[in-house]
Design a protein around this motif. Structure first.
Motif, short mmCIF file in Angstrom:
data_model
loop_
_atom_site.label_atom_id
_atom_site.label_comp_id
_atom_site.label_asym_id
_atom_site.label_seq_id
_atom_site.Cartn_x
_atom_site.Cartn_y
_atom_site.Cartn_z
N ILE A 1 23.68 -53.06 15.04
CA ILE A 1 23.23 -53.14 13.67
C ILE A 1 21.73 -53.43 13.66
O ILE A 1 21.29 -54.45 14.20
CB ILE A 1 24.03 -54.28 12.99
CG1 ILE A 1 25.48 -53.86 12.85
CG2 ILE A 1 23.41 -54.70 11.70
CD1 ILE A 1 26.34 -54.84 12.08
N PRO A 2 20.95 -52.60 13.03
CA PRO A 2 19.53 -52.94 12.87
C PRO A 2 19.42 -54.07 11.83
O PRO A 2 20.39 -54.33 11.10
CB PRO A 2 18.90 -51.65 12.31
CG PRO A 2 20.00 -50.64 12.24
CD PRO A 2 21.31 -51.33 12.40
N PRO A 3 18.25 -54.72 11.76
CA PRO A 3 18.09 -55.74 10.71
C PRO A 3 18.43 -55.13 9.35
O PRO A 3 18.09 -53.98 9.08
CB PRO A 3 16.60 -56.08 10.79
CG PRO A 3 16.19 -55.72 12.19
CD PRO A 3 17.04 -54.55 12.57
N VAL A 4 19.13 -55.89 8.50
CA VAL A 4 19.49 -55.32 7.20
C VAL A 4 18.25 -55.27 6.32
O VAL A 4 17.22 -55.89 6.62
CB VAL A 4 20.68 -56.06 6.54
CG1 VAL A 4 21.90 -55.94 7.43
CG2 VAL A 4 20.34 -57.50 6.25
#
Lengths: 85, 141, 141, 85
Positions: free
Chosen positions: A78-81
């Motif tokens: 997951i990339p930073p939201v």
């Protein structure tokens, strides 16, 4: 040596585009942790960024990189939201 | 309580109907809207992508945290995904409480937590190209 | 900008449509609702009375104060008068801003000012009688 | 002595009920202030409460009790607004 275990991996957003796929299956040695899974994936998908800019979720929960995986787990990268103001 | 990730237009009034009850004196509803500019650049439209199977439980967790801090609060949240035009609503958080101070605080807390912990990503189509927005960073596609 | 005192049901979405514009990234909308209890007593319904010729200019003044403090804000406010049942919306304040922190702050400031300076009064029909609510006091009719 | 001036007075909420009317006309001496108007009204409407629990508005603006009235002014007497949390 014990048998490898199978986990399902998922990529989202920029990581999905860098990997060129949104999901896959991976076999890793028993007692592997989430970081081991990611490093194995980086060998397969060379464009994936270093672990520092990524978060991991195990079975839909955020986890630390040291979290151990079990057979059948879903591991998501997951990339930073988006955050935003 | 209601927690949605949806491709459809969000109707904030539906979320307010979920949190309304006879003991509620105050409803605070936050709507996030697609703006026509970002980082000083014109934006033409956005795409939102979600890890829906995780996003909905994360929203529910935020709702439960709100209930712990503000026991009388009722909460509803929805986030839209897919293609969004300028002026469209991307996210709504609605909170009811007996009084207004808590309604504002709980709603503010809810949207702040949502923005930091719910796995939904924004792809920004701007005048000079397309970017994934990651926290404070914009990464070219 | 829109400032209404009205006998009709308030539609918060109409106020949000007034404050929406392409530079707005955040809308905070507060709705005040008739609760079923007050001062520990069951409430059956309310009547609101306004000095409308003064209330609307007072609301406009609050809108202008908000614009001074948050220059990018757009504001709409409406207060209902007459007979209101439990669960009905008595007042709505909606504020748009580029970002959410200011939208929350400006909306909160707007409803707080409205409650202290707009000449609208509440008559509470409670289990033990009828009261005019004056600030923190309830005065029997 | 100069001629009396006519002002319009209005009552709201509990004051309206105590006065038994929502409005009226009143003649006061020139240079009267808002408090003079209210005290004249208290002689006419005995149930009106003392000035301490009332606010005054002159031509739809809140004013201090010392504000002077002119012919044709609208003077409103206002209980504390509902406030609430």
């Amino acid at each position: 040596m014990a048998e490898a275990i199978a986990v399902r991996v998922r990529f989202f957003a920029r990581l999905r585009e860098l990997a060129g796929t949104d999901s896959g299956a991976l076999h890793v040695p028993p007692s592997s942790n989430v970081e081991d899974v990611y490093e194995a994936l980086r060998r397969q998908y060379a464009a994936l960024p270093p672990v520092e800019s990524v978060r991991a979720a195990l079975n839909q929960e955020f986890v630390e990189w040291g979290a151990e995986v079990s057979a059948g787990d879903e591991v998501a990268f997951i990339p930073p939201v988006s955050g935003g103001r | 309580m209601r927690y949605d990730v949806t491709l459809d237009r969000i109707d904030a009034r539906e979320l307010e109907a979920v949190v309304l009850h006879p003991g509620a004196g105050a409803i605070c509803t936050f709507s996030g809207i697609v703006r026509d500019n970002s980082r000083g650049l014109a934006v033409t439209h956005l795409d939102y992508e979600a890890y829906a199977e995780m996003a909905v439980p994360q929203m529910r967790k935020i709702g439960e945290e709100i209930k712990q801090r503000w026991p009388e609060a009722r909460v509803a949240m929805a986030h839209r995904t897919g293609h969004l035009e300028i002026g469209e609503v991307s996210v709504v958080v609605s909170v009811s409480c007996p009084h207004r101070a808590e309604a504002f605080e709980a709603c503010r807390w809810g949207i702040d937590r949502l923005k930091e912990s719910v796995p939904i990503w924004k792809k920004e189509h701007a005048a000079d190209g397309t970017y994934w927005i990651e926290g404070e960073e914009a990464k070219p596609v």
